[in-house]
Scaffold this motif. Structure first.
Motif, PDB file in Angstrom:
ATOM      1  N   SER A  25      28.599 -42.118 -33.403  1.00  0.00           N
ATOM      2  CA  SER A  25      28.079 -41.906 -34.732  1.00  0.00           C
ATOM      3  C   SER A  25      27.291 -40.917 -34.921  1.00  0.00           C
ATOM      4  O   SER A  25      27.381 -40.060 -35.909  1.00  0.00           O
ATOM      5  CB  SER A  25      27.568 -43.373 -35.251  1.00  0.00           C
ATOM      6  OG  SER A  25      26.489 -43.668 -34.385  1.00  0.00           O
ATOM      7  N   GLY A  26      26.464 -40.266 -33.945  1.00  0.00           N
ATOM      8  CA  GLY A  26      25.521 -39.432 -34.009  1.00  0.00           C
ATOM      9  C   GLY A  26      26.590 -38.132 -34.310  1.00  0.00           C
ATOM     10  O   GLY A  26      25.964 -37.304 -35.126  1.00  0.00           O
ATOM     11  N   LEU A  58      26.047 -38.544 -38.426  1.00  0.00           N
ATOM     12  CA  LEU A  58      24.644 -38.347 -38.632  1.00  0.00           C
ATOM     13  C   LEU A  58      24.607 -36.516 -38.615  1.00  0.00           C
ATOM     14  O   LEU A  58      24.104 -36.096 -39.695  1.00  0.00           O
ATOM     15  CB  LEU A  58      23.776 -38.745 -37.548  1.00  0.00           C
ATOM     16  CG  LEU A  58      23.822 -40.210 -37.417  1.00  0.00           C
ATOM     17  CD1 LEU A  58      22.621 -40.845 -36.375  1.00  0.00           C
ATOM     18  CD2 LEU A  58      23.781 -40.965 -38.840  1.00  0.00           C
ATOM     19  N   ARG A  83      29.771 -51.106 -30.563  1.00  0.00           N
ATOM     20  CA  ARG A  83      28.208 -50.714 -30.978  1.00  0.00           C
ATOM     21  C   ARG A  83      27.464 -50.883 -29.656  1.00  0.00           C
ATOM     22  O   ARG A  83      27.501 -51.802 -28.947  1.00  0.00           O
ATOM     23  CB  ARG A  83      27.888 -51.560 -32.116  1.00  0.00           C
ATOM     24  CG  ARG A  83      27.439 -53.069 -31.948  1.00  0.00           C
ATOM     25  CD  ARG A  83      26.630 -53.506 -33.044  1.00  0.00           C
ATOM     26  NE  ARG A  83      25.906 -54.821 -32.826  1.00  0.00           N
ATOM     27  CZ  ARG A  83      26.458 -55.913 -32.922  1.00  0.00           C
ATOM     28  NH1 ARG A  83      27.522 -56.014 -33.798  1.00  0.00           N
ATOM     29  NH2 ARG A  83      25.868 -57.285 -32.770  1.00  0.00           N
ATOM     30  N   THR A 127      19.356 -37.743 -33.385  1.00  0.00           N
ATOM     31  CA  THR A 127      20.050 -38.924 -32.731  1.00  0.00           C
ATOM     32  C   THR A 127      20.356 -40.223 -33.599  1.00  0.00           C
ATOM     33  O   THR A 127      19.323 -40.532 -34.435  1.00  0.00           O
ATOM     34  CB  THR A 127      19.647 -39.201 -31.274  1.00  0.00           C
ATOM     35  OG1 THR A 127      18.510 -39.704 -31.277  1.00  0.00           O
ATOM     36  CG2 THR A 127      19.973 -37.960 -30.444  1.00  0.00           C
ATOM     37  N   SER A 128      20.959 -40.967 -33.009  1.00  0.00           N
ATOM     38  CA  SER A 128      21.086 -42.302 -33.875  1.00  0.00           C
ATOM     39  C   SER A 128      19.802 -43.169 -33.590  1.00  0.00           C
ATOM     40  O   SER A 128      19.362 -43.992 -34.228  1.00  0.00           O
ATOM     41  CB  SER A 128      22.364 -43.258 -33.325  1.00  0.00           C
ATOM     42  OG  SER A 128      22.213 -43.463 -32.002  1.00  0.00           O
ATOM     43  N   ALA A 148      20.761 -50.968 -37.243  1.00  0.00           N
ATOM     44  CA  ALA A 148      20.610 -49.426 -36.677  1.00  0.00           C
ATOM     45  C   ALA A 148      21.238 -49.501 -35.488  1.00  0.00           C
ATOM     46  O   ALA A 148      20.371 -49.332 -34.543  1.00  0.00           O
ATOM     47  CB  ALA A 148      19.374 -48.835 -37.154  1.00  0.00           C
ATOM     48  N   THR A 159      23.965 -47.711 -32.403  1.00  0.00           N
ATOM     49  CA  THR A 159      24.993 -46.561 -32.129  1.00  0.00           C
ATOM     50  C   THR A 159      26.342 -47.127 -32.276  1.00  0.00           C
ATOM     51  O   THR A 159      26.607 -47.986 -31.466  1.00  0.00           O
ATOM     52  CB  THR A 159      24.695 -45.959 -30.844  1.00  0.00           C
ATOM     53  OG1 THR A 159      23.389 -45.495 -30.815  1.00  0.00           O
ATOM     54  CG2 THR A 159      25.641 -44.910 -30.519  1.00  0.00           C
ATOM     55  N   GLN A 160      27.148 -46.419 -32.938  1.00  0.00           N
ATOM     56  CA  GLN A 160      28.675 -46.839 -33.068  1.00  0.00           C
ATOM     57  C   GLN A 160      29.504 -45.816 -32.564  1.00  0.00           C
ATOM     58  O   GLN A 160      29.140 -44.568 -32.479  1.00  0.00           O
ATOM     59  CB  GLN A 160      29.016 -47.051 -34.581  1.00  0.00           C
ATOM     60  CG  GLN A 160      27.958 -47.658 -35.763  1.00  0.00           C
ATOM     61  CD  GLN A 160      28.095 -49.298 -35.222  1.00  0.00           C
ATOM     62  OE1 GLN A 160      28.908 -49.715 -34.734  1.00  0.00           O
ATOM     63  NE2 GLN A 160      26.880 -49.923 -35.593  1.00  0.00           N
ATOM     64  N   GLU A 171      28.383 -46.720 -44.013  1.00  0.00           N
ATOM     65  CA  GLU A 171      27.605 -46.083 -42.993  1.00  0.00           C
ATOM     66  C   GLU A 171      26.892 -44.775 -43.212  1.00  0.00           C
ATOM     67  O   GLU A 171      26.035 -44.561 -43.265  1.00  0.00           O
ATOM     68  CB  GLU A 171      28.094 -46.182 -41.471  1.00  0.00           C
ATOM     69  CG  GLU A 171      28.041 -47.723 -40.778  1.00  0.00           C
ATOM     70  CD  GLU A 171      26.562 -48.167 -40.538  1.00  0.00           C
ATOM     71  OE1 GLU A 171      25.964 -47.601 -39.622  1.00  0.00           O
ATOM     72  OE2 GLU A 171      26.041 -49.011 -41.262  1.00  0.00           O
ATOM     73  N   TRP A 185      22.970 -43.804 -44.325  1.00  0.00           N
ATOM     74  CA  TRP A 185      22.219 -42.828 -43.461  1.00  0.00           C
ATOM     75  C   TRP A 185      22.198 -41.492 -44.264  1.00  0.00           C
ATOM     76  O   TRP A 185      20.990 -40.830 -44.108  1.00  0.00           O
ATOM     77  CB  TRP A 185      23.102 -42.600 -41.963  1.00  0.00           C
ATOM     78  CG  TRP A 185      23.233 -43.507 -41.170  1.00  0.00           C
ATOM     79  CD1 TRP A 185      24.130 -44.456 -40.794  1.00  0.00           C
ATOM     80  CD2 TRP A 185      21.901 -44.231 -40.720  1.00  0.00           C
ATOM     81  NE1 TRP A 185      23.598 -45.352 -40.052  1.00  0.00           N
ATOM     82  CE2 TRP A 185      22.474 -45.489 -39.964  1.00  0.00           C
ATOM     83  CE3 TRP A 185      20.470 -44.052 -40.819  1.00  0.00           C
ATOM     84  CZ2 TRP A 185      21.234 -46.452 -39.057  1.00  0.00           C
ATOM     85  CZ3 TRP A 185      19.423 -45.024 -40.072  1.00  0.00           C
ATOM     86  CH2 TRP A 185      19.975 -45.930 -39.551  1.00  0.00           C
TER      87      TRP A 185
END
Length: 341
Positions: free
Chosen positions: A112-113, A117, A141, A180-181, A266, A268-269, A325, A329
């Motif tokens: 996901s980062g 993000l 996750r 980062t996440s 919260a 990391t995906q 998401e 974010w």
């Protein structure tokens, strides 16, 4: 949570982009039909599939990718070959997939980062989801934690928040990198708990933990797999999990959500993404293989050891999750004022 006018202006942009993706999916496929007609005619897959991991070999994400690739290959009847293309926080490898041929033979094992993000924080990132990286499926996750030096304390999240409120601007927490996440999880906690603490960014968790162990930092946002050995050794204490539920392997650790901040989530995906323009029928084939892979008992056991929870579900389930998401974010990024360019 109070959201700035800038953040409010950003939400329609995100919503419109996802709406266009949903409405135009078939139209885009039709426009690309002439270029992909031959590819559609063949049995898919008829050769090896390339699975790009946008991080270095040997890390946690790489390990998970290789487990999934092996299991997917069994049902697809073709090998899924992992290719590591690290650099720029995952952007280089992710960009590589977004620009690959739209034939389903190039996939990204994306965190996901890099998918959600970084595009929100850095205008130089050339891709956006969902249009440039069609969602394929939600793989897993990675659980994250709030950890402190056992000797320094405090011994619960309430104590950490109380200490931060009593010393505004004087406490420091570590992340494994700006944007980062982990960093975003730390910023979300700041917003939810209404505390004034400062983030210190390192190049990875291993670098950050040294200063936490030496007492120079107050706490750290770290992955479960990284924190657990230090916790077992008694050097660090896990105060809370950042995810929506307790960890079965250590059920005595509470979540932030149940520690006074309902709805906090919260983690990391990790998901599979295809290159721009990949036909939907091929995406569905890959999604089916992913879901079958996630049913492997061996894979699920190894995920648990690595601090990960398998997800699964349909292509549309993952697309809806990503939309929600990204909007969440975007608010945090805007309110925290995080910019990388």
């Amino acid at each position: 949570m109070n959201i700035s006018e800038k953040a409010q202006r950003g939400l329609p942009r995100l919503s419109e982009r996802w709406a266009k993706y949903g409405l135009r999916g078939l139209a885009v496929a039709a426009a690309l039909a002439s270029a992909t007609l031959a590819a559609r005619a063949e049995v898919f897959p008829s050769r090896n599939i390339r699975l790009v991991v946008p991080f270095a070999a040997g890390g946690t994400v790489d390990l998970f990718a290789r487990l999934v690739a092996t299991e997917m290959g069994k049902s697809l009847g073709q090998s899924v070959v992992v290719e590591n293309i690290p650099g720029a926080g995952g952007v280089i490898g992710t960009t590589n997939v977004s620009r690959a041929a739209p034939d389903g033979y190039s996939l990204c094992f994306c965190a996901s980062g890099s998918t959600m993000l970084l595009p929100l924080m850095d205008s130089k990132v050339s891709y956006k989801i969902p249009e440039d990286l069609p969602p394929v499926g939600h793989v897993l996750r990675i659980e994250q934690t709030i950890i402190v030096n056992t000797k320094k304390g405090p011994n619960d999240l309430a104590g950490l928040v109380a200490k931060a409120r009593a010393n505004p601007g004087a406490m420091f927490y570590a992340t494994p990198g700006l944007g980062t996440s982990n960093h975003l999880a730390g910023e979300l906690l700041k917003i939810a708990a209404k505390i004034d603490v400062r983030a210190v960014h390192y190049r990875g968790e291993s670098a950050a933990v040294l200063d936490l162990l030496s007492g120079q930092l107050d706490y750290m946002v770290a992955s479960m797999s990284f924190a657990e050995p230090y916790s077992r050794a008694g050097e660090l204490q896990v105060l809370a999990l950042t995810g929506p539920s307790r960890w079965p392997n250590n059920a005595n650790i509470p979540t932030i959500a149940e520690s006074g901040y309902p709805g906090f989530d919260a983690t990391t995906q990790i998901g599979l993404h295809a290159s721009k323009g990949t036909p939907r029928d091929r995406i569905e084939v890959i999604n089916g293989a992913m879901n079958k892979a996630l049913q492997s008992v061996e894979l699920r056991e190894k995920f648990a050891l690595g601090g990960a929870t398998p997800q699964g579900g349909s292509v549309d389930d993952y697309a809806k999750f990503l939309q929600a998401e990204t909007a969440k974010w975007d608010k945090v990024v805007q309110q925290a004022g995080i910019k990388l360019d």
